[in-house]
Design an enzyme around this catalytic site. Structure first.
Site, PDB file in Angstrom:
ATOM      1  N   ASN A  83       0.240  -0.595   0.029  1.00 39.39           N
ATOM      2  CA  ASN A  83      -0.203   0.080  -0.148  1.00 39.39           C
ATOM      3  C   ASN A  83       0.454   0.898  -0.077  1.00 39.39           C
ATOM      4  OD1 ASN A  83      -2.007   1.852   0.370  1.00 39.39           O
ATOM      5  ND2 ASN A  83      -3.457   0.158   1.469  1.00 39.39           N
ATOM      6  N   HIS A 113      23.333  -0.789  12.524  1.00 41.20           N
ATOM      7  CA  HIS A 113      24.328  -0.429  12.713  1.00 41.20           C
ATOM      8  C   HIS A 113      25.251  -0.783  13.808  1.00 41.20           C
ATOM      9  CE1 HIS A 113      23.855   3.387   9.712  1.00 41.20           C
ATOM     10  NE2 HIS A 113      22.272   2.790  10.241  1.00 41.20           N
ATOM     11  N   GLY A 140      -1.013  -1.457   8.636  1.00 41.38           N
ATOM     12  CA  GLY A 140      -0.258  -0.127   8.715  1.00 41.38           C
ATOM     13  C   GLY A 140       0.718   0.091   9.286  1.00 41.38           C
ATOM     14  N   THR A 163      10.563  -6.652  16.733  1.00 39.42           N
ATOM     15  CA  THR A 163      11.991  -7.232  16.860  1.00 39.42           C
ATOM     16  C   THR A 163      12.568  -8.532  17.243  1.00 39.42           C
ATOM     17  OG1 THR A 163      11.303  -6.996  19.146  1.00 39.42           O
ATOM     18  CG2 THR A 163      11.722  -5.004  18.046  1.00 39.42           C
ATOM     19  N   ARG A 178       4.610  -8.659  20.167  1.00 39.02           N
ATOM     20  CA  ARG A 178       4.259 -10.056  20.847  1.00 39.02           C
ATOM     21  C   ARG A 178       3.167 -10.670  20.407  1.00 39.02           C
ATOM     22  NH1 ARG A 178       0.444 -10.258  24.448  1.00 39.02           N
ATOM     23  NH2 ARG A 178      -0.261  -8.061  25.085  1.00 39.02           N
TER      24      ARG A 178
END
Length: 190
Positions: A83, A113, A140, A163, A178
């Site tokens: 989208n 990094h 979204g 993550t 989660r």
């Protein structure tokens, strides 16, 4: 190893390498042309998508604007939909399966990094691949971080920051993202 080979192998690399700069410049020019194209220029958009993301099935749909670092490090299955305003930082491979929906503003970050300031000061970067399985829906504004895999048929809630890996057949959401619950796969008739 070349800097590109190091980059794709998830090793530290120099992003100022001339070859990498040329590849990024090419991607910037193609995304600019794609984002500036009109809705009635379907053939031109298809050509630009094919040049930018050569490892995509032809039934890819991208709503502009769309942004990526290279494009050539993105592999897309059948019927993938991006989208508006999606970003793919593809310094490492990004693999997206068949029938995947990405909501507006989804961001896929393979770039990372070093935590060590001295290494960062040296200008070195790294990346870790992202893999999204078949039949996923990424809501979204979700952000998928470096090295994350999302299992087939899973749904990521809008605005989530993913993550760590998400298993198959779950609804996951939040920051950090989660698992909220298992998804029972049913037919539309049920």
């Amino acid at each position: 190893m070349t800097e590109r080979e190091k980059m794709l192998a998830s090793e530290l690399y120099d992003p100022c390498d001339a070859g990498l700069q040329a590849l990024r410049r090419r991607a910037r020019l193609l995304t600019r042309a794609f984002n500036d194209s009109r809705d009635d220029e379907e053939d031109e958009r298809a050509r630009l998508r094919g040049e930018l993301i050569p490892h995509a099935k032809p039934d890819l749909w991208i709503e502009p604007p769309f942004y990526c670092d290279y494009g050539c490090h993105i592999w897309l299955g059948d019927k993938v939909f991006f989208n508006f305003n999606c970003v793919v930082l593809d310094v490492a491979p990004v693999t997206i399966g068949d029938h995947v929906l990405l909501g507006p503003g989804v961001q896929l970050y393979t770039a990372t990094h070093p935590l060590d300031a001295e290494t960062r000061r040296a200008g070195l970067e790294a990346g870790r691949p992202i893999d999204i399985g078949d039949d996923c829906w990424i809501g979204g504004g979700a952000i998928i971080n470096p090295g994350v895999s999302v299992g087939p048929r899973s749904v990521i809630g809008a605005g989530s920051v993913v993550t760590s890996d998400i298993p198959a057949d779950v609804f996951a959401a939040g920051n950090p993202c989660r698992v909220i619950r298992k998804i029972e796969n049913r037919t539309m008739e049920e």
